[in-house]
Design an enzyme around this catalytic site. Structure first.
Site, PDB file in Angstrom:
ATOM      1  N   ALA A 172       0.817  -1.218   0.000  1.00 43.97           N
ATOM      2  CA  ALA A 172       0.000   0.000   0.000  1.00 43.97           C
ATOM      3  C   ALA A 172       0.850   1.267   0.000  1.00 43.97           C
ATOM      4  CB  ALA A 172      -0.920  -0.011   1.219  1.00 43.97           C
ATOM      5  N   ASP A 219       2.954 -10.207  -8.434  1.00 43.74           N
ATOM      6  CA  ASP A 219       3.130 -10.764  -9.783  1.00 43.74           C
ATOM      7  C   ASP A 219       2.390  -9.919 -10.825  1.00 43.74           C
ATOM      8  OD1 ASP A 219       4.593 -12.778  -8.600  1.00 43.74           O
ATOM      9  OD2 ASP A 219       2.817 -14.032  -8.328  1.00 43.74           O
ATOM     10  N   GLY A 234      -8.460 -14.379  -5.224  1.00 48.42           N
ATOM     11  CA  GLY A 234      -7.724 -15.343  -6.030  1.00 48.42           C
ATOM     12  C   GLY A 234      -6.426 -14.758  -6.564  1.00 48.42           C
TER      13      GLY A 234
HETATM   14  O1  RIB Z   1       3.027 -14.631  -5.702  1.00 44.64           O
HETATM   15  C1  RIB Z   1       1.924 -15.468  -5.502  1.00 44.64           C
HETATM   16  C2  RIB Z   1       2.291 -16.848  -5.926  1.00 44.64           C
HETATM   17  O2  RIB Z   1       3.282 -17.360  -5.063  1.00 44.64           O
HETATM   18  C3  RIB Z   1       1.165 -17.848  -5.855  1.00 44.64           C
HETATM   19  O3  RIB Z   1       0.475 -17.955  -7.075  1.00 44.64           O
HETATM   20  C4  RIB Z   1       1.848 -19.131  -5.434  1.00 44.64           C
HETATM   21  O4  RIB Z   1       1.724 -20.140  -6.374  1.00 44.64           O
HETATM   22  C5  RIB Z   1       3.295 -18.758  -5.190  1.00 44.64           C
HETATM   23  O5  RIB Z   1       4.084 -19.049  -6.279  1.00 44.64           O
END
Ligand code: RIB
Length: 318
Positions: free
Chosen positions: A228, A257, A292
């Site tokens: 944040a 990610d 998710g």
């Molecule tokens: O960054 C999140 C990811 O970390 C998840 O999807 C899990 O699989 C781990 O790799």
């Protein structure tokens, strides 16, 4: 392959996320009733590849799957996103990687365990088979859920060909000096930066200090993501902070990610690091507002709408 699309190669992991949501996380020895359990596509490498592909990149994935249902589904997920799977390898013995994840519904924060399975069997020789894909890319992205020797191979190929390298040191593991030196941009989050350096990143001064330590280890630029609090870019010439839009976090899983995949995309389209990181922060903010991992990643249209809204706010404020 599409000549108009920016080309990105991701060398990294694939997991099936096993996500349990609960009103809070149990303490040691406690049994707690949870709210829901879902399976979804995950793995930091795959997540980053999917995010970049959703924004319109021509993505090649280098990864290793097990010969099981999870592996087959993962392959189909890549294909459904238009990701090049020519360098997705199979292990005949090991199962596909899985990640049990707990999400605290009150805070949106998570705890993740990774069981690497076939990810741990990817070899530098297999990465080398993708050398021409890496060399043709504008950006290479690596993380730490595959053997370090595979990262070294991929980063070395990219460096030799002048491809921009992003090394996402997640999860935080002991990292040899030559790996840092091969990173044009190293992108830890605040927890990883603290683990890697021993410097607390809880306040801005500590975050700056930790990022500088990683620069001293050899990374050209450190882009430290701070949830944040936004992000911090540290390079030899100085540093700057990037603010994040305050949002109510529903589930932070995969937000890092979403940031990395979109950062790679924006950089591959030729944007400056400051611009790319600012826009990647917006993408990450969108992802924490849904549940998710890949299911929370925004579409290109949602990102475009958020960009317009951000521009309107900026215009009103000026
Ligand atoms: O960054 C999140 C990811 O970390 C998840 O999807 C899990 O699989 C781990 O790799």
């Amino acid at each position: 392959m599409n000549a108009q699309k920016p080309k990105i190669c991701v060398v990294g992991s694939a997991m099936t996320d096993q996500i349990t949501r609960a009103p809070r996380l149990p303490v040691a020895g406690e049994t707690l009733m949870a709210t829901s359990y879902t399976l979804g596509f995950g793995g930091k490498g795959s997540n980053q590849a999917v995010m970049a592909a959703r924004l319109g990149a021509d993505v090649s994935m280098v990864a290793k799957l097990g010969r099981d249902l999870f592996g087959q589904n993962t392959l189909e997920n890549y294909v459904s996103h238009g990701i090049n799977t020519e360098f997705v390898f199979w292990d005949e013995q090991l199962p596909s990687g899985v990640a049990p994840i707990w999400v605290d519904e009150t805070t949106g924060q998570n705890q993740i365990l990774v069981v690497p399975g076939a990810n741990a069997a990817l070899t530098p020789a297999e990465v080398r088979r993708a050398a021409s894909q890496i060399a043709q890319s504008a950006v290479l992205v690596c993380q730490n859920e595959i053997p370090m020797a595979c990262n070294r191979e991929a980063l070395s190929i990219a460096r030799a060909k002048g491809v921009l390298t992003i090394f996402n040191p997640a999860p935080a593991v002991p990292t040899p000096a030559d790996i840092w030196a091969l990173a044009d941009i190293a992108t830890p989050n605040e927890v990883e930066a603290a683990l890697l350096t021993g410097v607390s990143t809880q306040d801005d001064e500590g975050a700056l200090q930790a990022a500088r330590v990683l620069c001293e280890r050899g990374a050209k630029t450190v882009l430290l993501t701070l949830g944040a609090r936004g992000a911090l870019v540290v390079e030899e010439s100085g540093h700057h902070w990037i603010a994040a839009k305050p949002v109510q976090a529903v589930d932070t899983t995969g937000a890092g990610d979403a940031f990395m995949g979109s950062l790679a995309f924006f950089l591959a389209t030729g944007q400056s690091l400051r611009e790319a990181a600012t826009r990647a922060c917006r993408v990450a903010s969108l992802s924490v507002s849904k549940t998710g991992t890949q299911t929370s990643f925004p579409t290109a249209a949602e990102v475009a709408a958020a960009e317009v809204a951000a521009t309107e706010v900026a215009t009103t404020e000026n």
